[in-house]
Structures are given as C-alpha cells and as structure tokens.
Design a protein around this motif. Structure first.
Motif, mmCIF file in Angstrom:
data_model
loop_
_atom_site.group_PDB
_atom_site.id
_atom_site.type_symbol
_atom_site.label_atom_id
_atom_site.label_comp_id
_atom_site.label_asym_id
_atom_site.label_seq_id
_atom_site.Cartn_x
_atom_site.Cartn_y
_atom_site.Cartn_z
ATOM 1 N N VAL A 131 0.844 -1.202 0.000
ATOM 2 C CA VAL A 131 0.000 0.000 0.000
ATOM 3 C C VAL A 131 0.876 1.247 0.000
ATOM 4 O O VAL A 131 1.900 1.296 0.690
ATOM 5 N N SER A 175 -0.349 4.343 -9.944
ATOM 6 C CA SER A 175 -1.324 3.278 -9.673
ATOM 7 C C SER A 175 -1.586 2.440 -10.919
ATOM 8 O O SER A 175 -1.839 1.234 -10.826
ATOM 9 N N LYS A 180 -0.440 -4.041 -8.740
ATOM 10 C CA LYS A 180 -0.439 -4.887 -7.544
ATOM 11 C C LYS A 180 -0.447 -4.053 -6.266
ATOM 12 O O LYS A 180 -0.894 -4.506 -5.205
ATOM 13 N N ARG A 182 -1.667 -0.948 -3.939
ATOM 14 C CA ARG A 182 -2.793 -0.024 -3.739
ATOM 15 C C ARG A 182 -2.189 1.367 -3.488
ATOM 16 O O ARG A 182 -1.610 1.618 -2.434
ATOM 17 N N ASN A 184 -2.962 5.405 -3.364
ATOM 18 C CA ASN A 184 -4.017 6.410 -3.286
ATOM 19 C C ASN A 184 -3.500 7.713 -2.689
ATOM 20 O O ASN A 184 -2.486 7.728 -1.984
ATOM 21 N N MET A 214 -6.593 4.611 5.080
ATOM 22 C CA MET A 214 -6.104 4.175 3.769
ATOM 23 C C MET A 214 -4.809 3.376 3.871
ATOM 24 O O MET A 214 -4.487 2.598 2.968
ATOM 25 N N ILE A 217 -5.870 -0.523 4.095
ATOM 26 C CA ILE A 217 -6.721 -1.218 3.132
ATOM 27 C C ILE A 217 -6.066 -2.526 2.698
ATOM 28 O O ILE A 217 -4.854 -2.685 2.752
ATOM 29 N N THR A 219 -5.878 -6.003 -0.154
ATOM 30 C CA THR A 219 -5.594 -6.189 -1.574
ATOM 31 C C THR A 219 -6.819 -5.930 -2.444
ATOM 32 O O THR A 219 -6.685 -5.701 -3.656
ATOM 33 N N ASP A 220 -8.006 -5.952 -1.852
ATOM 34 C CA ASP A 220 -9.232 -5.667 -2.606
ATOM 35 C C ASP A 220 -9.649 -4.209 -2.464
ATOM 36 O O ASP A 220 -10.728 -3.819 -2.914
ATOM 37 N N GLY A 221 -8.805 -3.396 -1.860
ATOM 38 C CA GLY A 221 -9.119 -1.989 -1.661
ATOM 39 C C GLY A 221 -8.940 -1.182 -2.932
ATOM 40 O O GLY A 221 -8.422 -1.664 -3.938
ATOM 41 N N PRO A 222 -9.342 0.086 -2.891
ATOM 42 C CA PRO A 222 -9.245 0.942 -4.071
ATOM 43 C C PRO A 222 -7.806 1.303 -4.401
ATOM 44 O O PRO A 222 -6.913 1.198 -3.554
ATOM 45 N N THR A 223 -7.593 1.729 -5.628
ATOM 46 C CA THR A 223 -6.287 2.242 -6.020
ATOM 47 C C THR A 223 -6.493 3.336 -7.059
ATOM 48 O O THR A 223 -7.468 3.323 -7.811
#
Length: 235
Positions: A131, A175, A180, A182, A184, A214, A217, A219-223
C-alpha cells in the motif's frame, strides 16, 4: 505483521498516524530528517526510527537498504511536505515568488515522493499486500480554487497547491503502472500543524483519520483514488 514507513513522522500528522498504526499492530518506522527528534518521537510511541530526508538521494537509498535488511516493507506513507510561509505565518505575496522558491517546495512535495516511490516500490512489490498513501490536499483541486463559494478560493499561494496537484497526478500514473500496489492520495483536511502555523481548524487526530484508514486497506481496496474522511473525492 504489517511494516509501515511514514516520512515526516516526528511531529504533526505523521506522528499521529504513526501512533495510531502502532496501536493497530503495525511495525512502524518513523522517518525524519533530524535524528534526535526522530528517535525521541519513535521511542515515545513504540516505533522504530529511520533517518530519511526525501530531498536527499543518499538518505533515501540508505533507508531503503536498512528497511530491506530488517525484513521489508508493506506500507509507505508519503507524508513529508512543506508550505511556503513568511516568518510570521503569512503567505508570500505572488510578486515575491520566484522559480527557485517554487522549486524548493516541489523538491520536497513532488520530487521527494518520486524519489521515495522509485526507491521503495521494488521493495513494496515483494509484499503480499502493498500500500502507498500519498498525502495531498484539498487545495490541489482547481475547481475548488476557482469557485468563489469554496473555502479554498481564498488560498493565494501557487507553489503548495501546484505541488499537491502534481501529487495527485503521480498517484494516478503510478497506480496504473503498479497494479499490484494499492496507491491512493488523501486529503487530511485543514489540520492544525506546524506546516500552517497551527491555523488549521482540525486536530491532528481528526486529520490523521483518513491517512490511517487508507494505510490499512487490503488487496481488494481501491487504487488510483483520492479520499477524505467523508469518502471519495472526485478527481
């Protein structure tokens, strides 16, 4: 256990973020230019200290090697930043702004983040759940600065909002290049810190909330997004 590095973490939002992530179970590196202040801050919250100056290539490379030798990195919080102000906390009149003064701000706020990402992304890619959180600002949004009804409209400086707009662009482009990871950007809000001579209306506890969120988060979080405490900020 998640290992996290936070730049500019010996005070303000960086330190509060470090404190909260230590409490959440992270192994946290407090990154700071000043070794004495950095070590004191780290010891006070049960974190580790690593000397790092984002404007100095050798410093960043040395920190990368030290953290790699200790086991690697999962989360990078690019928090270090500066804002140009006069000695009494006022804004520098635009007539007095020079290319060099703007370059100084970009050296930390923009080139510093590029330097950190270039050095640490290879290490982050080895993590199972990497992240990156880039600390931006609401004044990065041109639509807010041109809107007379927006609280940001009054903001007169050019270097700081321009640098944070560049941070937003870095976030989007990195991003896409590193799917791979994340990656943000966040807007902590107008927080009372040394950066703004404590003119902010939020506490560091309030400002750090979105950074902490943030940084955790999965691996399925936003990026490639921009976030504040209330939710997603449209680009």
């Amino acid at each position: 256990m998640t290992t996290t590095l936070i730049t500019g973490a010996n005070k303000g939002l960086g330190l509060e973020t470090a404190r909260r992530l230590v409490a959440a179970g992270h192994t946290v590196y407090v990154g700071a230019r000043d070794a004495e202040r950095g070590r004191k801050a780290a010891e006070g919250i049960g974190a580790r200290f690593v000397r790092i100056d984002v404007t100095d290539e050798a410093s960043v490379v040395a920190a990368t090697k030290a953290i790699e030798a200790d086991g690697g990195l999962d989360v990078l919080v690019n928090n270090a930043g500066i804002e140009p102000r006069t000695a009494d906390g006022g804004f520098v009149p635009l007539a007095e702004v020079t290319a060099e003064s703007v370059r100084t701000v970009f050296e930390t706020n923009v080139f510093g983040q590029v330097r950190m990402l270039h050095a640490f992304l290879p290490l982050l890619e080895r993590s199972a759940a990497p992240v990156v959180v880039n600390v931006s600002s609401g004044v990065s949004l041109m639509r807010e600065l041109v809107d007379p009804e927006s609280p940001s409209h009054f903001y007169p400086d050019i270097a700081y909002p321009s640098s944070k707009a560049a941070v937003n662009m870095l976030t989007v482009q990195y991003s896409k290049a590193f799917p791979k990871v994340r990656i943000n950007a966040v807007d902590p809000g107008f927080t009372s810190t040394d950066l703004n001579f404590h003119a902010g209306v939020q506490t560091v506890e309030q400002g750090a909330e979105i950074i902490v969120r943030m940084a955790q988060i999965g691996t399925d979080g936003p990026t490639g997004g921009f976030f504040e405490a209330a939710g997603t900020i449209p680009w």
